[in-house]
Design a protein around this motif. Structure first.
Motif, PDB file in Angstrom:
ATOM      1  N   VAL A   3      -4.234  -1.337  -5.041  1.00  0.00           N
ATOM      2  CA  VAL A   3      -3.115  -0.655  -5.685  1.00  0.00           C
ATOM      3  C   VAL A   3      -2.723  -1.436  -6.928  1.00  0.00           C
ATOM      4  O   VAL A   3      -2.637  -2.661  -6.885  1.00  0.00           O
ATOM      5  N   GLU A   4      -2.481  -0.724  -8.016  1.00  0.00           N
ATOM      6  CA  GLU A   4      -2.046  -1.359  -9.262  1.00  0.00           C
ATOM      7  C   GLU A   4      -0.558  -1.090  -9.459  1.00  0.00           C
ATOM      8  O   GLU A   4      -0.083   0.022  -9.227  1.00  0.00           O
ATOM      9  N   PHE A   5       0.182  -2.121  -9.882  1.00  0.00           N
ATOM     10  CA  PHE A   5       1.603  -1.990 -10.172  1.00  0.00           C
ATOM     11  C   PHE A   5       1.863  -2.389 -11.617  1.00  0.00           C
ATOM     12  O   PHE A   5       1.120  -3.183 -12.194  1.00  0.00           O
ATOM     13  N   ALA A   8       4.555  -7.635 -11.481  1.00  0.00           N
ATOM     14  CA  ALA A   8       4.385  -8.473 -10.289  1.00  0.00           C
ATOM     15  C   ALA A   8       5.576  -8.300  -9.351  1.00  0.00           C
ATOM     16  O   ALA A   8       5.420  -8.315  -8.128  1.00  0.00           O
ATOM     17  N   ASP A  10       7.379  -5.572  -8.849  1.00  0.00           N
ATOM     18  CA  ASP A  10       7.156  -4.335  -8.090  1.00  0.00           C
ATOM     19  C   ASP A  10       6.097  -4.531  -7.012  1.00  0.00           C
ATOM     20  O   ASP A  10       6.241  -4.048  -5.889  1.00  0.00           O
ATOM     21  N   ALA A  11       5.031  -5.235  -7.343  1.00  0.00           N
ATOM     22  CA  ALA A  11       3.951  -5.465  -6.384  1.00  0.00           C
ATOM     23  C   ALA A  11       4.448  -6.253  -5.178  1.00  0.00           C
ATOM     24  O   ALA A  11       4.185  -5.884  -4.030  1.00  0.00           O
ATOM     25  N   ASN A  14       7.021  -4.252  -2.998  1.00  0.00           N
ATOM     26  CA  ASN A  14       6.341  -3.242  -2.185  1.00  0.00           C
ATOM     27  C   ASN A  14       5.512  -3.866  -1.075  1.00  0.00           C
ATOM     28  O   ASN A  14       5.470  -3.346   0.043  1.00  0.00           O
ATOM     29  N   ALA A  15       4.854  -4.983  -1.364  1.00  0.00           N
ATOM     30  CA  ALA A  15       4.063  -5.664  -0.332  1.00  0.00           C
ATOM     31  C   ALA A  15       4.965  -6.120   0.813  1.00  0.00           C
ATOM     32  O   ALA A  15       4.625  -5.945   1.992  1.00  0.00           O
ATOM     33  N   ILE A  41      -1.944 -10.729  -4.035  1.00  0.00           N
ATOM     34  CA  ILE A  41      -1.401 -10.272  -5.320  1.00  0.00           C
ATOM     35  C   ILE A  41      -1.720 -11.289  -6.404  1.00  0.00           C
ATOM     36  O   ILE A  41      -1.466 -12.489  -6.239  1.00  0.00           O
ATOM     37  N   ALA A  61      -7.335 -11.284  -6.525  1.00  0.00           N
ATOM     38  CA  ALA A  61      -6.462 -10.638  -5.535  1.00  0.00           C
ATOM     39  C   ALA A  61      -7.202 -10.455  -4.206  1.00  0.00           C
ATOM     40  O   ALA A  61      -6.627 -10.661  -3.130  1.00  0.00           O
ATOM     41  N   ILE A  75       0.179 -14.728  -2.766  1.00  0.00           N
ATOM     42  CA  ILE A  75       0.213 -14.437  -4.193  1.00  0.00           C
ATOM     43  C   ILE A  75      -0.260 -15.644  -4.990  1.00  0.00           C
ATOM     44  O   ILE A  75      -0.123 -16.784  -4.560  1.00  0.00           O
ATOM     45  N   ALA A  79       1.356 -14.978 -10.422  1.00  0.00           N
ATOM     46  CA  ALA A  79       2.265 -13.949  -9.913  1.00  0.00           C
ATOM     47  C   ALA A  79       3.585 -14.574  -9.473  1.00  0.00           C
ATOM     48  O   ALA A  79       4.658 -14.028  -9.741  1.00  0.00           O
TER      49      ALA A  79
END
Length: 102
Positions: A3-5, A8, A10-11, A14-15, A41, A61, A75, A79
């Motif tokens: 998945v691309e965000f 960082a 947002d990533a 969400n994770a 990430i 990643a 991460i 990140a």
């Protein structure tokens, strides 16, 4: 799954949300039957080509994901520098990288 965000932050948010949700769903599931994701990430360049995505960002990643504990998020330092102070999360800092670069 890849998945691309856009960021960082947002990533990571969400994770963490995914991992917390999975942990809640797994409370009533026997240990051997639980679904536990490992998430990695990294912030880096990626290359899009038709229906494929690749590059150092994707490779790092993937290595981080493999290093994460089941139910965990791993991460990169890059990140982490972008999310430090913006996302509340438990952090364990490795003194040396468990990743091998070839």
């Amino acid at each position: 799954m890849l998945v691309e965000f856009a960021s960082a932050v947002d990533a990571v948010r969400n994770a963490l949300k995914i991992q917390r949700s999975m942990a809640e769903q797994n409370t009533a599931v026997p240990a051997g039957s639980r679904i536990e994701f490992r998430i990695g990430i990294h912030v880096g360049d990626v290359i899009f080509d038709d229906n494929d995505i690749f590059g150092d960002g994707v490779n790092i990643a993937a290595r981080l994901r493999a290093s994460a504990e089941p139910g965990g998020v791993c991460i990169s330092d890059d990140a982490y520098r972008q999310v430090r102070g913006k996302v509340e999360m438990p952090v364990t800092i490795w003194e040396s990288s468990p990743l091998k670069y070839s």
